[in-house]
Design a protein around this motif. Structure first.
Motif, PDB file in Angstrom:
ATOM      1  N   GLU A   1       2.140   9.231   6.724  1.00  0.00           N
ATOM      2  CA  GLU A   1       1.091   9.643   5.785  1.00  0.00           C
ATOM      3  C   GLU A   1      -0.029   8.609   5.637  1.00  0.00           C
ATOM      4  N   VAL A   2       0.151   7.442   6.199  1.00  0.00           N
ATOM      5  CA  VAL A   2      -0.844   6.379   6.046  1.00  0.00           C
ATOM      6  C   VAL A   2      -2.047   6.642   6.950  1.00  0.00           C
TER       7      VAL A   2
ATOM      8  N   LYS B   1      -8.267   3.962   6.250  1.00  0.00           N
ATOM      9  CA  LYS B   1      -8.409   3.800   4.792  1.00  0.00           C
ATOM     10  C   LYS B   1      -7.707   2.532   4.337  1.00  0.00           C
ATOM     11  N   PHE B   2      -6.516   2.302   4.898  1.00  0.00           N
ATOM     12  CA  PHE B   2      -5.758   1.099   4.565  1.00  0.00           C
ATOM     13  C   PHE B   2      -6.564  -0.151   4.926  1.00  0.00           C
TER      14      PHE B   2
ATOM     15  N   GLU C   1      -9.883  -4.615   3.352  1.00  0.00           N
ATOM     16  CA  GLU C   1     -10.911  -5.336   4.106  1.00  0.00           C
ATOM     17  C   GLU C   1     -10.296  -6.121   5.263  1.00  0.00           C
ATOM     18  N   ILE C   2      -9.485  -5.425   6.053  1.00  0.00           N
ATOM     19  CA  ILE C   2      -8.830  -6.020   7.212  1.00  0.00           C
ATOM     20  C   ILE C   2      -9.737  -5.855   8.422  1.00  0.00           C
TER      21      ILE C   2
ATOM     22  N   TYR D   1       0.827  -1.207   0.000  1.00  0.00           N
ATOM     23  CA  TYR D   1       0.000   0.000   0.000  1.00  0.00           C
ATOM     24  C   TYR D   1       0.865   1.262   0.000  1.00  0.00           C
ATOM     25  N   MET D   2       1.875   1.281   0.859  1.00  0.00           N
ATOM     26  CA  MET D   2       2.760   2.443   0.940  1.00  0.00           C
ATOM     27  C   MET D   2       3.519   2.648  -0.364  1.00  0.00           C
ATOM     28  N   ASN D   3       3.958   1.550  -0.982  1.00  0.00           N
ATOM     29  CA  ASN D   3       4.646   1.656  -2.273  1.00  0.00           C
ATOM     30  C   ASN D   3       3.695   2.095  -3.379  1.00  0.00           C
TER      31      ASN D   3
END
Length: 136
Positions: free
Chosen positions: A100-101, A105-106, A111-112, A90-92
């Motif tokens: 910034e994460v 949203k992550f 769907e965690i 996700y970060m990449n």
């Protein structure tokens, strides 16, 4: 995902897609991840990462897997392995630093389960996060 596939290859673990009732499972004797062919792309990715966690972290511990407490601990570790790798992806993907994460949203994106919210917040607030993500 490339990183996970490289880890599996280095460990001599192959993936077989087939019709099974579970999302997937890892057989440490055969060194095979069995993945349900009916999963969505997202569920397939998450299942491969989770089961790869078993292969990478627990391969030699499989006799303990039938015991309730070690089994539960190993499942949690495999989930965290999956989350760590999804976070790196996700970060990449979005060129984000840990600061910034937006962890909600992550979590929604992949769907965690929200039971991992505390783990994720702790991970993102760790000052050694960048170093950690480079070695997982």
């Amino acid at each position: 995902m490339r990183r996970i596939m490289d880890l599996l290859k280095a460990a001599g673990i192959e993936i077989i897609y087939m019709h099974i009732k579970k999302n997937g499972y890892y057989d440490p004797i055969l060194k095979i991840l069995f993945i349900n062919v009916n999963l969505s792309d997202m569920e397939t990715k998450k299942t491969i990462m989770h089961e790869a966690g078993h292969g990478v972290l627990h391969d030699e511990l499989y006799p303990l897997y039938k015991m309730t407490v070690p089994h539960s601990k190993m499942e949690s570790e495999a989930d965290k392995f999956m989350i760590d790798n999804l976070l790196l992806e996700y970060m990449n993907l979005y060129s984000l630093s840990p600061e910034e994460v937006d962890y909600m949203k992550f979590m929604d994106h992949y769907e965690i389960d929200y039971t991992y919210e505390s783990y994720l917040r702790t991970l993102l607030m760790n000052p050694k996060m960048d170093t950690y993500l480079k070695i997982i």
